[in-house]
Motif scaffolding. Sequence first.
Motif, PDB file in Angstrom:
ATOM      1  N   ALA A 187      46.241  51.032  36.658  1.00  0.00           N
ATOM      2  CA  ALA A 187      46.492  51.007  38.106  1.00  0.00           C
ATOM      3  C   ALA A 187      45.244  50.455  38.774  1.00  0.00           C
ATOM      4  CB  ALA A 187      46.774  52.419  38.616  1.00  0.00           C
ATOM      5  N   ASN A 188      45.439  49.901  39.984  1.00  0.00           N
ATOM      6  CA  ASN A 188      44.285  49.415  40.734  1.00  0.00           C
ATOM      7  C   ASN A 188      43.633  50.600  41.453  1.00  0.00           C
ATOM      8  OD1 ASN A 188      42.447  48.326  42.456  1.00  0.00           O
ATOM      9  ND2 ASN A 188      43.720  46.560  43.012  1.00  0.00           N
ATOM     10  N   LEU A 189      42.589  51.154  40.838  1.00  0.00           N
ATOM     11  CA  LEU A 189      41.991  52.386  41.366  1.00  0.00           C
ATOM     12  C   LEU A 189      41.227  52.156  42.666  1.00  0.00           C
ATOM     13  CD1 LEU A 189      40.869  54.316  38.159  1.00  0.00           C
ATOM     14  CD2 LEU A 189      43.066  54.276  39.327  1.00  0.00           C
ATOM     15  N   ARG A 234      43.092  51.049  31.536  1.00  0.00           N
ATOM     16  CA  ARG A 234      43.110  49.625  31.209  1.00  0.00           C
ATOM     17  C   ARG A 234      43.792  48.925  32.377  1.00  0.00           C
ATOM     18  NH1 ARG A 234      40.453  51.386  27.764  1.00  0.00           N
ATOM     19  NH2 ARG A 234      40.543  51.135  25.505  1.00  0.00           N
ATOM     20  N   TYR A 235      43.130  47.999  33.044  1.00  0.00           N
ATOM     21  CA  TYR A 235      43.784  47.270  34.150  1.00  0.00           C
ATOM     22  C   TYR A 235      43.351  45.820  34.114  1.00  0.00           C
ATOM     23  CZ  TYR A 235      45.914  46.422  38.709  1.00  0.00           C
ATOM     24  OH  TYR A 235      46.720  45.952  39.718  1.00  0.00           O
ATOM     25  N   SER A 236      44.318  44.940  33.843  1.00  0.00           N
ATOM     26  CA  SER A 236      43.976  43.524  33.678  1.00  0.00           C
ATOM     27  C   SER A 236      44.246  42.706  34.933  1.00  0.00           C
ATOM     28  CB  SER A 236      44.785  42.936  32.520  1.00  0.00           C
ATOM     29  OG  SER A 236      46.134  42.826  32.922  1.00  0.00           O
ATOM     30  N   GLY A 237      45.027  43.264  35.895  1.00  0.00           N
ATOM     31  CA  GLY A 237      45.439  42.480  37.067  1.00  0.00           C
ATOM     32  C   GLY A 237      46.703  41.703  36.815  1.00  0.00           C
ATOM     33  N   ALA A 238      47.320  41.896  35.656  1.00  0.00           N
ATOM     34  CA  ALA A 238      48.624  41.280  35.361  1.00  0.00           C
ATOM     35  C   ALA A 238      49.552  42.379  34.866  1.00  0.00           C
ATOM     36  CB  ALA A 238      48.493  40.183  34.313  1.00  0.00           C
TER      37      ALA A 238
END
Length: 339
Positions: free
Chosen positions: A217-219, A247-251
């Motif tokens: 998630a976008n924290l 884990r957040y890749s933006g995709a």
Amino acid sequence: MTTMQETSTASGARMTLAHHILASQRQHPRARGELSVVLLQLAFAGKIFSHAIRRAAFTGQLGATGERNVQDEATKKLDVFGNQTIIEAFARNELVAAIVSEEMDEPRQIACGTRASYVLCVDPLDGSSNADVNGVVATIFGVYQPKREAGTAATVQRLQSGRDQVAAGYIMYGPSTVFVYTTGSGVHGFTLDHDIGEFLLTHPDIRCPPQGPYYSANLANVPEWNHQTQAYVGQLARGADRSYSLRYSGALVADLHRSLIEGGVYLYPADQRHPDGKLRLAYECAPLAFVVEHAGGAATTGTSTVLDVPFHSIHQRVPFAAGSRDDVAILERLSRDDH
Ligand code: FDP
């Protein structure tokens, strides 16, 4: 007899996507083969797009066009290329009646598709902020078969919910290009062998583990979330039994693919800037929910199963959480208890 679990043929060669789709079609003796060709055209578009992405730095395809799309987001050159590639794959055949795309304000009616049963909903380039930094991007697709009068074409106006889908999946352009699809009997993953130009079965019958260990998630948005979602992520991060890893890749696809294979949950809840959530229902959330559910996972808005959310517009947004069944259930419980 060919079974859907087989990864290789008698000669030892791996099973191709075409072979797999046709074997799947044979399980439905009345099928006319059109859905199979829709999936093969999507795979074809995926190969073209994969090639273009790998060469984008040489061909001037990186960067923005200077235009903004219907969502008021800066359009990337690869967004435009991906959209054109999908349209070209379907414009001169009778496979689909219309295409709904993140990149087009209105649905594109297909002139030859006047008797077609399907509407294709697509996000040609998911994770477009990754496009210029050699990050993972993806194409998401949902093939819908809305109810219609006999002899007429399917229409976008008749789309009711994600339950109208007969197939869905994604093509993920990462270190390798992966095609994941389901027609309702298992979720299967294929890796593109660039040397021979074929998608080969590498991940048969993907099952999403029931729980963790990842969350995505976008924290940066935590202060804008409602307190149930804040509590949920707090609980994941500092669980009594074990802590989940972030884990957040933006995709979206890249993060959800990890949860699908290794367990965990992806979420993009409502926040102040996105009171209805950021992600789009018809061509992002519903197709991925269809995939995740058929792999034994779950997808929710917090208060409703994603596949049951009624459609009211093609670019409608919803809050979204998807992945491991037990992890999604905790968020639903927290959201319900608050109502
Ligand atoms: P993008 O806008 O770059 O295409 O589809 C929307 C999406 O990416 C998801 O793929 C991704 O998870 C999310 O938005 C990223 O949004 P934030 O930059 O707000 O985290």
